[in-house]
Every structure is written in structure tokens, then in C-alpha cells.
Write a protein that holds these residues in place. Structure first.
Motif, mmCIF file in Angstrom:
data_model
loop_
_atom_site.group_PDB
_atom_site.id
_atom_site.type_symbol
_atom_site.label_atom_id
_atom_site.label_comp_id
_atom_site.label_asym_id
_atom_site.label_seq_id
_atom_site.Cartn_x
_atom_site.Cartn_y
_atom_site.Cartn_z
ATOM 1 N N ASP A 16 2.651 66.282 -13.703
ATOM 2 C CA ASP A 16 3.043 66.303 -12.293
ATOM 3 C C ASP A 16 2.019 67.073 -11.457
ATOM 4 O O ASP A 16 1.676 66.670 -10.343
ATOM 5 N N GLN A 17 1.537 68.195 -11.996
ATOM 6 C CA GLN A 17 0.562 68.997 -11.257
ATOM 7 C C GLN A 17 -0.744 68.217 -11.083
ATOM 8 O O GLN A 17 -1.353 68.248 -10.016
ATOM 9 N N LYS A 24 2.057 69.334 -7.759
ATOM 10 C CA LYS A 24 3.214 70.232 -7.840
ATOM 11 C C LYS A 24 3.753 70.212 -9.257
ATOM 12 O O LYS A 24 3.556 69.241 -9.992
ATOM 13 N N TRP A 25 4.443 71.288 -9.621
ATOM 14 C CA TRP A 25 4.868 71.449 -11.015
ATOM 15 C C TRP A 25 6.165 70.711 -11.349
ATOM 16 O O TRP A 25 6.403 70.389 -12.507
#
Length: 381
Positions: free
Chosen positions: A357-358, A363-364
Motif C-alpha cells: 500500500d505504501q 499510505k500504510w
């Protein structure tokens, strides 16, 4: 020396790295996984089946949310591979309340819908007759928890990562990492590879990446043993996974799976280990077996038979036992995933998703406030 170009390079293809490799490859990223060995293997932290998975987790809501998401991702991996990876044996967490309390976990479990039971010593004995406890001991039982077959999990991620198009380079040590303006160069003895993003998930081998990255990760030698039980009351299906804590330390264990014996290990203590050093075999220290046997004899006497098997592995502790999931303090193109402190395996399915996702979204996808690498620099100031 030929430079080869990828979207993402993952350095360290154990549980976290292999999960991330799969997540990235299936999203269309040209992904290279580099490992010093050939996962799954006995030289890291993922061998010696199995590993507990719990949801009413210590450490607060961030861990609970990650555990629940990880559980869902393990089931999805089972569906994708046709492999049985997760057994819902239940997990019985036993403690001397003078030493440890589960109160915080009960509160978090209620908020997040995790099913748990509070049991006293008599109730525990009535349900699992092989358990012998002092009257004042208490337990938190989580019926939907259980254990994962760790080596099968890594092998399953390896299979689907390769099927999704990831490249795996085994038996290869990384010798240098050099961020440039728009890419990162990763060097090995024979080749150089370039990528827009690099993930470092080197486990107990993080010190081999210094001075590029300095993390306060202390690798520790850990031992586990499988002991022969009397009768069938400790067999898988009849007995749950368990944790145990009192003034003598913290322990964890599993029922006898397929006649292998009751597995038990100690969570705390351990001899420090550095990459390149020999990992001393089980029995090097008297406490290797003595600590484990003493707990069984005291509280699970029917499981304290002869030692059937033993194994040695590694933990990678951070100073506060919380993980490191962050970007490199100086280079935003480099992501860090390490310091899983002996309780991280269950989360590897969601950590791989978080890293992907990162890379893809910036973003985490989960709360990573506890896991900042920068927290240690703040403590030093």
C-alpha cells in the motif's frame, strides 16, 4: 556488471518480504526478491512449525486491528493456494495475576468484537484436565485464535509471488544499497539492480545492512522443544495453543500435532547473536531444556515426557518490543520492516499488504504510530 531495472526490490524474502513480494507482484509491480538463503529455511525466524495467531492482543488497538486484518489475509492465501495454513485451536493465555493482567486486552477485545472468556484455575482444569495451576491463577481464552503453519505459509507466499510474476534471487547477499535521485541501486557480489523503491525486511540480518541503516535490533538465539505427552489429552483438536506467564518468565506452546509432541518455547531471555556467528545447537546451555521442562512439570505435568525434537531459531528484539514499519529516516524511497520481536509472524500477511500500500498509494493502510523508526532517536535526545 549489468544493471537490471525493477519497480521494487525486496531485500530479505522471509515471512514479511515474501508477503510483500506477492502483494506487489499481483498489483502489477515488477518485483525482485533477494534472499541470502532459499526461503523457507532454518536460518531465520520462520522455521520450527507452528506460530500462534491471536486477536485480543497486548499493545493496544493498533495490534488488534492488524491481527484481525492478518487473519483475513491468511484465509485469502489459503483460498489462493489450496493449502491449509491456519488452525483454529483456540489459545489459552494463562498468567499469575500478581505478575501480569489481561485487563487491557479485554477492553480492546470488546471494542473490536473479539470473542474471549475469562477463566479461573478451577474452570481451566475442568475444561482441560491436564492443566495444573495455583488457585489464584487466571486465564484469558480466545476460542477463535489458533496457530499458523509457518513454513507452509512462507512457501505458499513464495508460490503465489512467483506465479504473479515476481523474481526471486536466492543464496545472494546484498553488499551495498545506494539511493540516487530517482532510483535506488542494490548491489550484490555479481550484479547491480535498480528500482524506484526498495523494501528492507532482513530480519536478524539487519546489521549486515549497516552503515546504510542503523536500527536498534538485537538478534537473540531462541530454542524450542517438543515433549512427549502421556495420553491423548494434549493432542491437537483436544488441547489449545497456550501462553504462560509468571515470575519465572513468559512461555508459549502448542498441542501435539500429528504426534510430534507438545511444543514449548520461552519468549523472554536468550543469548545475543550476530550475523556470521555460529548459532549454537540446542543443549549448548543447560537451560535450553531445563527451563522448558520445568514449566511443563509444574503446570502441564502430563506433557513433560521425553524430549522428542528440538530447534534453534532467532528473535529480533527492539528496545520496546514493538515493530519497526517505516520509511528510512533519510531516504523516502526505502521502506523498513523489522524488529518483530518474536511476536511478528502472525502479522506478516498484513505487513506485506501495508508495504505494498505504501509503495502503490503512499499510505500504510494501518496505524503505524507505534512502529516509527524515529522513536528511538527521540529516546536518545
Amino acid at each position: 556488471m549489468i544493471r537490471k531495472l525493477y519497480d521494487v526490490i525486496v531485500v530479505g524474502a522471509g515471512s514479511m518480504g515474501m508477503s510483500a513480494g506477492y502483494e506487489l507482484a499481483r498489483r502489477g509491480f515488477k518485483t525482485l526478491l533477494i534472499d541470502a538463503f532459499d526461503p523457507p529455511h532454518p536460518l531465520g525466524s520462520h522455521h520450527g512449525e507452528p506460530r500462534l495467531i491471536r486477536h485480543a492482543y497486548g499493545g493496544g488497538a493498533a495490534y488488534v486491528k492488524m491481527a484481525l486484518r492478518a487473519d483475513k489475509r491468511w484465509l485469502e492465501l489459503e483460498e489462493a493456494t489450496g493449502e491449509k495454513l491456519l488452525e483454529r485451536s483456540g489459545v489459552l493465555n494463562i498468567a499469575d495475576p500478581d505478575v501480569y493482567s489481561y485487563e487491557g486486552r479485554f477492553e480492546d477485545a470488546a471494542v473490536h468484537g473479539v470473542s474471549i472468556e475469562s477463566l479461573d484455575a478451577q474452570q481451566i482444569h475442568e475444561r482441560w484436565s491436564g492443566v495444573r495451576l495455583p488457585d489464584h491463577f487466571r486465564a484469558m481464552y480466545e476460542p477463535n485464535a489458533g496457530y499458523l503453519y509457518s513454513e507452509k505459509c512462507v512457501a505458499a507466499y513464495k508460490k503465489v509471488a512467483l506465479q504473479a510474476g515476481a523474481t526471486l534471487l536466492t543464496h545472494t547477499f546484498v553488499t551495498n544499497i545506494k539511493p540516487e535521485k530517482s532510483y535506488v541501486t542494490v548491489s550484490t557480489k555479481d550484479d547491480e539492480f535498480m528500482a524506484a523503491k526498495v523494501i528492507l525486511s532482513a530480519g536478524a540480518w539487519f546489521k549486515t545492512l549497516e552503515p546504510f541503516v542503523h536500527l536498534p535490533i538485537r538478534a537473540v538465539r531462541k530454542v524450542v522443544g517438543w515433549f512427549e505427552p502421556s495420553g491423548k489429552s494434549f493432542d491437537a483438536g483436544a488441547f489449545p495453543g497456550f501462553t504462560f506467564g509468571n515470575a519465572s518468565g513468559g512461555y508459549y506452546g502448542f498441542p501435539s500435532i500429528g504426534g510430534a509432541g507438545v511444543k514449548i518455547g520461552r519468549h523472554d531471555t536468550g543469548v545475543e547473536w550476530r550475523p556470521g556467528e555460529e548459532l549454537e545447537p540446542f543443549g549448548t546451555y543447560p537451560e535450553d531444556e531445563d527451563d522448558l521442562r520445568r514449566v511443563l512439570e509444574s503446570f502441564l505435568p502430563g506433557a513433560a515426557g521425553k524430549l522428542l525434537r528440538s530447534a534453534v531459531c532467532k528473535y529480533e528484539f527492539t528496545p520496546d518490543d514493538n515493530f519497526i514499519i517505516d520509511t528510512h529516516p533519510e531516504f523516502s524511497s526505502v521502506l523498513l520492516a523489522g524488529g518483530f520481536s518474536g511476536h511478528g509472524f502472525k502479522f506478516s500477511s498484513v505487513v506485506g499488504e501495508m508495504l505494498a500500500d505504501q509503495v502503490e498509494l503512499g499510505k500504510w493502510g494501518q496505524d503505524v504510530g507505534l512502529f516509527s523508526a524515529r522513536r528511538f532517536a527521540q529516546e536518545d535526545n
